[in-house]
Every structure is written in structure tokens, then in C-alpha cells.
Enzyme design. Structure first.
Site, short mmCIF file in Angstrom:
data_model
loop_
_atom_site.label_atom_id
_atom_site.label_comp_id
_atom_site.label_asym_id
_atom_site.label_seq_id
_atom_site.Cartn_x
_atom_site.Cartn_y
_atom_site.Cartn_z
CG ASP A 188 2.80 5.56 -6.20
OD1 ASP A 188 1.78 5.12 -6.78
OD2 ASP A 188 3.25 6.71 -6.38
CB VAL A 189 -0.17 0.63 -7.87
CG1 VAL A 189 -0.38 -0.33 -6.70
CG2 VAL A 189 -1.25 1.70 -7.92
CE LYS A 224 -11.90 0.48 -10.00
NZ LYS A 224 -10.89 -0.43 -9.39
CG ASP A 276 -2.25 0.71 0.91
OD1 ASP A 276 -2.21 1.85 0.42
OD2 ASP A 276 -3.31 0.09 1.13
CE1 TYR A 301 -13.28 3.48 -8.74
CE2 TYR A 301 -15.49 3.10 -9.57
CZ TYR A 301 -14.45 2.75 -8.74
OH TYR A 301 -14.58 1.65 -7.92
CB THR A 306 -14.36 0.40 1.38
OG1 THR A 306 -14.77 1.36 0.39
CG2 THR A 306 -14.66 -1.01 0.89
CB THR A 324 -18.20 3.37 -0.41
OG1 THR A 324 -17.96 2.50 0.69
CG2 THR A 324 -17.91 2.62 -1.70
#
Lengths: 238, 240
Positions: A53-54, A149, A37, A145, A180, A183
Site C-alpha cells: 500500500d503506497v 498529478k 501492488d 486527481y 486501462t 479509464t
């Protein structure tokens, strides 16, 4: 609880929410889980955690090298790290668009690119990319988003058919409205709208999504690749 | 810990292929399995499996099976509608009788099965229904007109039931197998099988156990937020 015994798994976005649920469930099923993470880990419930950091391709290379050095293999990659942004197309800023796409989409590409050679060397693997119901059906706003996605679904199918003969499976999970921190940060009326449109009449939990991830990571799903698995309380069926 | 401990499950088409693998896998996970089939069955050699004769197209047979299961177990937790037949005729060669036969088993049988168990599931406000569709419920196959129609219907019937009964705690999902090694596919011409396997990215067909594992997942509590979906188990066939 041994459905993933002997498997080494990387889970991104593992410090909270869906990622934490998946990492915990995979560890409970016997996997060696490396939770990654960009945020800090508050409770060290996992055997190993890494700062990642992806969107940083060098960081990905280092994390995978470290995992291979420590365990000698990589069986499972869960690309879960994600962010959202409320902006609609007409009001969105390029900078914000790029931020969402780089985490949710380019991050998935970097993760797969880093993991696939290790999986190939080990004779196979399972990639699980977390898309969203918003990768399949539209809601107002959240333009970037939505785009990212949707891309995750097609990228997953692309990887699935490209690497099928190498024994690497790639599947997407499409969570519906899940409780989560992400949200919780959305406006109440957006969340109410999702909930109203969920036939089961309740929000999902990270552990609901984790059940699907464990199944797709395990050998029980050996013949499953390139699919979308919604975990959405019936949202997409309505 | 077994994943389906004590769950009362009716499986149709349970003498062979996918249905048989489902019955065995469910019993291994602790379920009580009522294995129903139109064909005679050997004694299963597993005390968690009991066999029953059932023509899924016969509504009275469904009613008496449901009644008997309720009398013996007091509930139905899971229904797996696996019974199926295939016909290879294209539309211009398909007789009405052939059309009707495939629809009776593959489509009406699923409807009758759901209708028979829903009262018991609604009463307990819990249940999981798993209907076997097919990759040919999603994309067209050459010929197989009635099978294509009926399997497509299974997908939409499953979504319909999922949405209708969601608030009553009943989940309904379809499983979409690709090419699976079963007596049904064994009887197909070799070149037809080779064509489908050749179009499967995994490079090989699946086994009935691959489908059974998907059904175990959907029947169990791990899938408690999963309803109205199609779980594709096809070695990547539909992703191409």
C-alpha cells in the site's frame, strides 16, 4: 533486449494497467523487477511481487529493505500506483480528497524517500513518477486527481535538482488517455471527450507508456532529469 | 533486435556535433541514413550512411534531395532537422542580415525540411519528424536574440505539424538540448560555457550521444503514442 540488464527496479501499481505494462517491458529488457501492488497479482509474470500500500510508510521501508536484502541494490523506482475520483471541488468530500492525494501524491513522496538512500548508496538511480496530462492541462471535475498529478510534476523536478549531484535522475511521464482498468471505470462521455481531443485519434496502451519508462530508466537518458515526458498522442500540443 | 531496422532517415547538420552523433546512432540501430550537411563530409566508413551536400535554407536543394531519396529508397521514414547556427547578438546590436541568417537555417530550414518530406510520409501514412530546438527555445538567454526566436519557433512549428498531421500517422516532436559538448559550444567563450554548465544541476554538460539516444527513442516504435512534445535533454537545466 538488454537495455536494462543488471538493473533492479521497483514498479508500483504493477498488477494491471500501465504498471503491469511497465513492469513487463522492463523485465523484457533484462531488469530484475519487483512488482508492487495493494491489489493481488493474478498472473505471476514477474520474478518477484510484493504487497504494498503506497500510502503506508512502514510498508515502503520493508519493501525496500527486502529488495536490498535480496539483490543488494536499487536502480529504478517507478511510482505508478494511482487512483482517480470524479468529484468536482464544490461536491468533493475531504475524505475522498485525502484518499486520492495520499495514493497519487504522498505515495510518490514515500516511494522516493524510501528509495533515495539506497540509490545514493549505489551511486545513482532513476526515479520515474507517473503524472498525467491532467497534471498539465485541465479537464472538468476530478479535482483531487488534478491537484495530485500537478504536485507530482513539481515534486519530480524538486527531487531531480536536489539529488542530481548524487547521480539520481527523476523524471515524470504524462500519459494521455490510455486504455486501462482505471479509464475503463470512468464514464463513457469523459473517455469520449479525451479521445476527441487526442490528435492521433486513438487511445494509448500501457505498452506505449512502457516505451517511455524503459527509455527514462536506461542509461540512454543519462543526461535527462527533471523533465516531463508526455505520452499522449498529441493531447497537450493541441 | 535493432530498434530502427530499415528506416530511411534524413539527418541534417550531419557532419558534426549532434547531427553527426544522430547519424551514427541511427545507423547502429539499423537505419539507412542520408547524412546531409552544407559542409563537405569525409566518407563515413559506415555503409549505412551516405552523405549529401545540402543547404537547409535552399528550397530547391531540399526538393532534389527528397526526390533522390524517394528514387533510391522509395520512402522517407524519419527526418531529423539538426542543422543549426547560433548568433550571440542582443537585439540592439543585431543586424537584419544576422537575424535573417539565423532564421534561415534554424527556422526556415526546419520548415523546408518538413515540407520536403511530408508528401512521402503522407503517402505512406507514416513518419517521424524530429526537430532540434534548444533550452533557449524555452527560456531566455542573454544576447542570442535571433537564436532564441528561431528555437522557440521550432517548438511551436513542431506542435503545429504534430496536430495537423497526426491523423495521417505522422509524428512530430522537438528535442530540447541543454549544454552539449559540440563544435558550436567549443567555439563559445569559456566563461559563457562555464555559466551554463554551472546552472546545470547534473554538474556537467551533455554529449552529442545523449541527444542521439533521445532521437532514437522518438524515431522508433517505442514512441508511437508520442507526438507534439518537447523532449528535454539538459541535465536538469530547465527544471531549476
Amino acid at each position: 533486449m538488454t537495455r536494462l540488464t543488471g538493473k533492479v527496479a521497483i514498479v508500483t501499481g504493477a498488477s494491471r494497467g500501465i504498471g503491469a505494462g511497465i513492469a513487463t517491458a522492463m523485465a523484457a529488457e533484462g531488469a530484475t523487477v519487483i512488482g508492487c501492488d495493494v491489489l493481488g497479482f493474478s498472473a505471476p509474470a514477474l520474478a518477484a511481487t510484493e504487497a504494498l500500500d503506497v500510502t503506508d510508510e512502514d510498508a515502503w521501508a520493508q519493501v525496500v529493505a527486502k529488495v536490498l536484502e535480496r539483490t543488494g541494490r536499487l536502480d529504478v523506482l517507478v511510482n505508478n500506483a494511482g487512483i482517480t475520483s470524479p468529484e468536482s471541488v464544490h461536491e468533493s468530500r475531504l475524505e475522498e480528497w485525502r484518499r486520492v492525494v495520499s495514493v497519487n501524491q504522498t505515495g510518490v513522496f514515500f516511494g522516493m524517500r524510501a528509495a533515495i538512500p539506497a540509490m545514493e548508496a549505489g551511486g545513482g538511480g532513476a526515479i520515474i513518477n507517473i503524472s498525467s496530462i491532467c497534471g498539465a492541462a485541465a479537464v472538468p471535475g476530478i479535482a483531487a486527481y488534478h491537484a495530485a498529478k500537478g504536485a507530482v510534476r513539481t515534486m519530480t523536478k524538486n527531487a531531480a535538482i536536489t539529488y542530481a549531484r548524487q547521480g539520481i535522475r527523476a523524471n515524470a511521464i504524462l500519459p494521455g488517455w490510455i486504455q486501462t482498468p482505471m479509464t475503463a471505470g470512468q464514464s463513457a462521455d469523459v473517455n469520449d471527450r479525451f479521445l476527441d481531443a487526442t490528435p492521433l485519434g486513438r487511445p494509448g496502451t500501457p505498452s506505449d507508456v512502457a516505451g517511455a519508462a524503459v527509455f527514462l530508466a536506461s542509461d540512454e537518458s543519462a543526461f535527462i532529469t527533471g523533465v516531463d515526458l508526455p505520452v499522449d498522442g498529441g493531447y497537450l500540443a493541441a | 533486435m535493432r530498434r530502427l531496422e530499415g528506416k530511411v532517415t534524413i539527418v541534417t547538420g550531419a557532419t558534426m556535433g549532434i547531427g553527426r552523433a544522430v547519424a551514427k546512432a541511427f545507423a547502429a540501430e539499423g537505419a539507412w541514413v542520408i547524412a546531409a550537411d552544407i559542409a563537405d563530409q569525409d566518407r563515413p566508413g559506415d555503409q549505412k550512411i551516405e552523405t549529401r551536400r545540402l543547404d537547409v535554407a535552399d528550397e530547391e536543394a531540399w526538393a532534389s534531395l527528397a526526390e533522390e531519396v524517394m528514387r533510391r529508397y522509395g520512402r522517407v521514414d524519419v527526418l531529423v532537422n539538426a542543422a543549426g547556427v547560433i548568433g550571440y547578438e542582443p537585439i540592439h546590436e543585431l543586424t537584419t542580415a544576422q537575424w535573417q541568417r539565423v532564421l534561415d537555417v534554424d527556422q526556415t530550414g526546419v520548415y523546408l525540411g518538413m515540407r520536403a518530406v511530408l508528401p512521402a510520409m503522407r503517402e505512406r501514412r507514416a513518419g517521424s519528424i524530429i526537430n532540434l530546438s534548444s533550452a533557449w527555445g524555452v527560456v531566455g538567454g542573454v544576447g542570442v536574440a535571433a537564436y532564441n526566436a528561431a528555437k522557440g519557433a521550432v517548438g511551436s512549428m513542431s506542435r503545429n505539424a504534430a496536430v495537423t498531421y497526426a491523423r495521417e500517422g505522422i509524428r512530430v516532436n522537438a528535442v530540447v538540448p541543454g549544454w552539449i559538448r559540440t563544435p558550436l559550444t567549443d567555439r563559445q567563450p569559456a566563461d559563457a560555457n562555464e555559466r551554463v554548465i554551472g546552472a546545470t544541476p547534473a554538474g556537467h554538460g551533455g554529449e552529442p550521444e545523449d541527444i542521439a539516444a533521445g532521437c532514437v527513442y522518438l524515431a522508433g516504435d517505442d514512441a508511437r503514442f508520442v507526438t507534439g512534445t518537447e523532449l528535454v535533454i539538459d541535465g536538469g537545466f530547465l527544471a531549476v
